[in-house]
Design an enzyme around this catalytic site. Sequence first.
Site, PDB file in Angstrom:
ATOM      1  N   PRO A   2       0.837  -1.202   0.000  1.00 33.31           N
ATOM      2  CG  PRO A   2      -0.657  -1.530   1.743  1.00 33.31           C
ATOM      3  CD  PRO A   2       0.635  -2.021   1.182  1.00 33.31           C
ATOM      4  CD  GLU A   3       4.192   2.686  -2.384  1.00 31.39           C
ATOM      5  OE1 GLU A   3       4.447   3.683  -1.689  1.00 31.39           O
ATOM      6  OE2 GLU A   3       5.004   1.768  -2.578  1.00 31.39           O
TER       7      GLU A   3
END
Length: 279
Positions: A2-3
């Site tokens: 997850p960014e």
Amino acid sequence: MPELPEVETTLRGIKPKTEGHSIQSLIVRNGKLRWPVDSHLTDSLPGQKLTAINRRAKYLLLTLTSAKTGAISHLILHLGMSGNLRVLPHNTSVQKHDHIDLLFDNGYMLRYHDPRRFGAFLWTDQPLDQHPLLAHLAPEPLSDAFNASYLFQLAQAKSCSIKSFIMNNRYAVGVGNIYANESLFLSGIHPTTAAKKLTKKQTEVLVVNIKQVLAKAIEQGGTTLKDFLTPDGKPGYFEQELKVYGRENLPCSICSTPIQRIVQQQRASYFCPKCQPKK
Ligand SMILES: [Zn+2]
């Protein structure tokens, strides 16, 4: 992984049914995350009201207010390599890797799922801006404080590559490997260029592209918001249209030259040798 855009989308997905509600209970099935979940939380969180949820870099910050004393404290959540958060009814069956449930008084709970358990679920009653995880973070990339003058001035003394410079969260936050590759391509900057060799003009273009790449990803994430309310959804990660990342030997979308791949700091860098000339 997850960014920042996935974390921002998570924030928008979980906020409506949790913010403003009081915590009924906390269930920790496996607290062995990156740092162990503090065992006193199962006793101390019930009765606290979740008065705000915000994001700083890739951290979700949950502000808690004590119903008894009015004291403010915070939960600091990080999704690690593989975590996600969803809002589900209390009676939703438990799946493998569903490690933590934070149950609210409105019948919904925030469920933390993380196969690799590298995320964080931390509590603090100290000021957030002095917390060791948050104190040294660069300005938010979509804020006005993250601008060309700021980045250009910092880069002057840095002989590291521009790619590792923008991926260092002391200088820029939210620029993960994919976004670094895409931003540098759009800016016509070779990823191994020394940070201090960037011109003011190049820095201006780069800042605009970093903001645009992140904003576009957040916009795309908006289409996944419903997944935060379904037990079988896979929120927190979404398809993106990539111009260079993962495209080794495929033609450049601008000039048709084959895209090249190199490794920098153990991370893959993709670039067009013609559009991003080595200086
Ligand atoms: Zn090209």
